[in-house]
Design a protein around this motif. Sequence first.
Motif, PDB file in Angstrom:
ATOM      1  N   GLU A  25      -0.294   8.922  -4.781  1.00 17.71           N
ATOM      2  CA  GLU A  25      -0.449   8.585  -3.380  1.00 17.71           C
ATOM      3  C   GLU A  25      -1.546   7.598  -3.007  1.00 17.71           C
ATOM      4  OE1 GLU A  25      -2.233  11.467   0.555  1.00 17.71           O
ATOM      5  OE2 GLU A  25      -1.943  12.343  -1.260  1.00 17.71           O
ATOM      6  N   LYS A  29      -0.315   4.196  -0.937  1.00 20.08           N
ATOM      7  CA  LYS A  29      -0.858   3.792   0.232  1.00 20.08           C
ATOM      8  C   LYS A  29      -1.092   2.217  -0.152  1.00 20.08           C
ATOM      9  CE  LYS A  29      -1.842   8.377   2.018  1.00 20.08           C
ATOM     10  NZ  LYS A  29      -2.783   9.106   2.363  1.00 20.08           N
ATOM     11  N   SER A  32       1.365  -0.406  -0.049  1.00 19.92           N
ATOM     12  CA  SER A  32       1.842  -0.405   1.280  1.00 19.92           C
ATOM     13  C   SER A  32       1.047  -1.334   2.385  1.00 19.92           C
ATOM     14  CB  SER A  32       2.357   0.987   1.930  1.00 19.92           C
ATOM     15  OG  SER A  32       3.096   1.640   1.440  1.00 19.92           O
ATOM     16  N   GLU A  33      -0.275  -0.979   2.090  1.00 18.52           N
ATOM     17  CA  GLU A  33      -1.240  -1.754   2.814  1.00 18.52           C
ATOM     18  C   GLU A  33      -1.255  -3.200   2.487  1.00 18.52           C
ATOM     19  OE1 GLU A  33      -5.043  -0.062   2.198  1.00 18.52           O
ATOM     20  OE2 GLU A  33      -4.656   1.879   3.084  1.00 18.52           O
TER      21      GLU A  33
END
Length: 87
Positions: A25, A29, A32-33
């Motif tokens: 997770e 993230k 993606s950021e």
Amino acid sequence: MKDLSSTQFFQVESGPQIQAKDILEIVYKALSEKGYNPVNQIVGYIMSGDPTYITSHNGARSLIMKMERDELVEEMLKTYIEHNGWV
């Protein structure tokens, strides 16, 4: 003064162990950021073992290397199976 003739015991308590799902997770993230396709990057890392597929943003690279790649695959497969109601 302490008795220097006897052995002293030193015990270190280990901190809480992070689980594969938490690592995935956090890494997802972070990727993606930074604008990467997280699925492609994680697959690249798992297939090759090359940590440069994972960004160092938010410590994602060092975090993912703390877990064996087969454990990451196991967690993903387990979650996929549970999500599809096969168990």
